[in-house]
Scaffold this motif. Structure first.
Motif, short mmCIF file in Angstrom:
data_model
loop_
_atom_site.label_atom_id
_atom_site.label_comp_id
_atom_site.label_asym_id
_atom_site.label_seq_id
_atom_site.Cartn_x
_atom_site.Cartn_y
_atom_site.Cartn_z
N ASP A 40 0.19 9.86 15.43
CA ASP A 40 -0.59 8.66 15.72
C ASP A 40 -1.85 9.11 16.44
O ASP A 40 -2.15 10.32 16.49
N ALA A 41 -2.59 8.18 17.03
CA ALA A 41 -3.87 8.54 17.65
C ALA A 41 -3.69 9.47 18.85
O ALA A 41 -4.64 10.12 19.28
N ASN A 100 -8.53 5.37 3.81
CA ASN A 100 -9.82 5.34 3.13
C ASN A 100 -10.68 6.48 3.66
O ASN A 100 -10.88 6.59 4.87
N ALA A 132 -2.97 9.16 6.50
CA ALA A 132 -2.82 7.70 6.46
C ALA A 132 -3.35 7.09 7.75
O ALA A 132 -2.77 6.15 8.29
N ALA A 133 -4.45 7.66 8.28
CA ALA A 133 -4.96 7.14 9.56
C ALA A 133 -6.43 6.73 9.43
O ALA A 133 -6.74 5.57 9.21
N ILE A 134 -7.33 7.70 9.55
CA ILE A 134 -8.76 7.36 9.60
C ILE A 134 -9.59 8.29 8.70
O ILE A 134 -9.04 9.19 8.08
N PHE A 182 0.91 6.43 11.80
CA PHE A 182 2.23 5.78 11.72
C PHE A 182 2.07 4.27 11.85
O PHE A 182 2.85 3.58 12.47
N GLY A 183 0.98 3.75 11.23
CA GLY A 183 0.73 2.30 11.24
C GLY A 183 1.35 1.67 10.01
O GLY A 183 2.37 2.14 9.50
N ASN A 184 0.72 0.62 9.50
CA ASN A 184 1.27 -0.08 8.34
C ASN A 184 1.52 0.90 7.18
O ASN A 184 2.63 1.01 6.67
N ALA A 185 0.47 1.63 6.78
CA ALA A 185 0.60 2.52 5.61
C ALA A 185 1.54 3.69 5.91
O ALA A 185 2.49 3.94 5.16
N THR A 192 0.85 -1.20 0.00
CA THR A 192 0.00 0.00 0.00
C THR A 192 0.88 1.24 0.00
O THR A 192 0.68 2.16 -0.82
N ASN A 233 -3.07 16.49 16.25
CA ASN A 233 -3.31 16.05 14.87
C ASN A 233 -3.87 17.19 14.02
O ASN A 233 -3.59 17.29 12.84
N GLY A 265 1.19 1.04 15.89
CA GLY A 265 1.55 2.30 15.21
C GLY A 265 1.59 3.49 16.15
O GLY A 265 1.32 4.62 15.76
#
Ligand code: NAD
Length: 425
Positions: free
Chosen positions: A253-254, A327, A303-305, A230-233, A201, A289, A277
């Motif tokens: 991150d969150a 997404n 790249a989070a939510i 800062f997760g997978n993507a 991705t 954020n 992440g």
């Protein structure tokens, strides 16, 4: 209790809005392409939606009944394909919307698939390894009649991983009485997984960033990049941009965000992040954020939510290019505001299609029983992403529409044509 209900309602409202926004853009895309209303009626919802109850024996001897879903949006082009999400916030509406996005992604990168998606309402962070195994196997038994290597091929999504894919593949192989690696993708390499799947991705997003930068006359070397998540993507992407000579000035991150105008030490942050992440908790001098999204930069990557760039902050975004790895991070109103301000927005259905592309490669390798090197995977992904980016960019230019609408036009066309040839419409 009141707060809990309130939160649930907000989540439900948000997912309803996400589905409605997707339907709005599909409608516009079909209108632009000259398709009649019945095509919209066919494509606005999944063709099939299965709800299942999964009894699972818990470690303390009790039995818990979980709810799961599988949506198959449209199988005119070929079998449906899409991940399985394990999350307490999973809803039927969310799974429907995600299956539609998968159809669009498959159309955009021209894969022989329609879109599917699955989800189980659960919190894997509170479950033991063996409880997760029983849940994964129970889900496969519950949906086994409608899935399979030539019907509907699942994959990982939020909070599911290669171990869960391995259990699911094993359960399906027992039901089918054949070894069936092509039933699911995102498997460990020893069970027929593909090289390059973990970072696919982010690789696809990186290629879109490079192509978009060329169009906007921005050099990647030295470009200032901000990544939300800062997760997978987000983590792989930060690494790829850093290695390409860009200056990653912000990540989050969150729990908060980090900013350094001279560029963050990405290798150090990757080393310190946990498996969910999270990394900012280790620092005191964090920003929010909201502040991160409004930083001055060349390239911004949510790249989070979902719903991060809205009409409330779109005027304050100071990037030249926004590339959606997540997404649904930008609302439709915000897309319009960014486009009017001359900011190039590369939409999610294009930018994050690298994952499903390499999942397709995995399925092809499983079907032929012959496996490719990492270089072969990367070379094939590069070709597909560059072609898809340019076809959508050109459609946007010639049809004078934003890249989201252009991507939807490219994404729905194949489904609509396949449905027409099959005599469905
Ligand atoms: P992940 O769970 O690995 O990481 C998510 C990151 O976002 C974490 O760093 C988390 O701390 C952060 N985050 C969570 N809530 C946040 C908030 N409210 N504000 C800021 N940050 C927050 O997830 P992922 O796999 O990296 O996926 C991220 C996004 O990319 C999702 O929208 C996902 O659907 C999309 N996506 C991922 C893939 C993939 O292959 N991983 C493919 C296509 C699309």
């Amino acid at each position: 209790m009141v707060a809990e209900n309130g939160t649930k309602k907000t989540n439900q409202e948000e997912t309803n809005n996400v589905l409605k926004s997707t339907q709005t853009v599909i409608h516009k895309a079909l209108e632009k392409l000259g398709y009649p209303e019945e095509v919209y009626e066919l494509l606005k919802e999944p063709l099939r939606m299965m709800t299942v109850k999964i009894p699972v024996r818990m470690d303390d001897g009790s039995t818990k009944i979980f709810t799961g879903y599988r949506a198959q949006h449209n199988d005119a082009v070929g079998p449906t394909k899409g991940g399985i999400r394990f999350h307490p916030g999973v809803t039927e509406t969310e799974v429907k919307a995600l299956s539609i996005w998968m159809s669009l992604k498959c159309g955009i990168v021209d894969l022989p698939y329609g879109g599917g998606k699955g989800g189980i309402v659960c919190d894997p962070r509170d479950m033991s390894f063996r409880e997760l195994e029983r849940l994964s196997r129970g889900y496969v038994r519950a949906i086994s009649q409608i899935v399979g290597p030539t019907k509907d091929i699942p994959a990982p999504d939020v909070f599911t991983n290669s171990q869960i894919m391995a259990w699911m593949m094993d359960e399906y192989s027992r039901i089918d009485e054949f070894n069936s690696p092509g039933f699911i993708t995102g498997k460990p390499l020893v069970l027929g997984g593909s090289h390059g799947r973990d970072s696919a991705t982010a690789k696809g997003v990186t290629i879109c960033i490079r192509e978009a930068a060329k169009k906007q006359g921005i050099q990647i070397e030295g470009a200032r990049v901000v990544v939300q998540g800062f997760g997978n993507a987000g983590s792989y992407l930060s690494k790829f941009m850093h290695d390409a000579g860009a200056k990653v000035v912000g990540i989050s991150d969150a729990y908060g965000a980090l900013y350094d105008p001279n560029g963050l030490d990405i290798d150090y942050l990757l080393d310190r992040r946990d498996s969910f992440g999270t990394v900012t908790k280790l620092f005191n001098n964090t920003i929010s954020n909201k502040e991160l999204l409004e930083l001055e930069c060349d390239i911004l990557v949510p790249a989070a939510i979902e719903n991060q760039i809205t009409k409330d902050n779109a005027h304050d975004i100071r990037a030249k290019i926004v590339v959606e790895a997540a997404n649904g991070p930008t609302t439709l109103e915000a897309t319009e505001i960014l486009t009017d301000r001359g900011i190039l927005l590369v939409p999610d259905v294009l930018a994050s299609a690298g994952g499903v592309t390499v999942s397709y490669f995995e399925w092809v390798q499983n079907n032929q029983g012959y496996y490719w090197s990492e270089e072969e995977v990367e070379e094939k992904l590069e070709k597909i992403m560059v072609k898809s980016f340019n076809s959508i960019y050109d459609t946007a230019q010639t049809r004078r529409v934003d890249m989201r609408l252009a991507a939807y036009m490219v994404g729905v066309r194949k489904m609509a044509e396949a449905s027409r040839f099959r005599g469905w419409i």
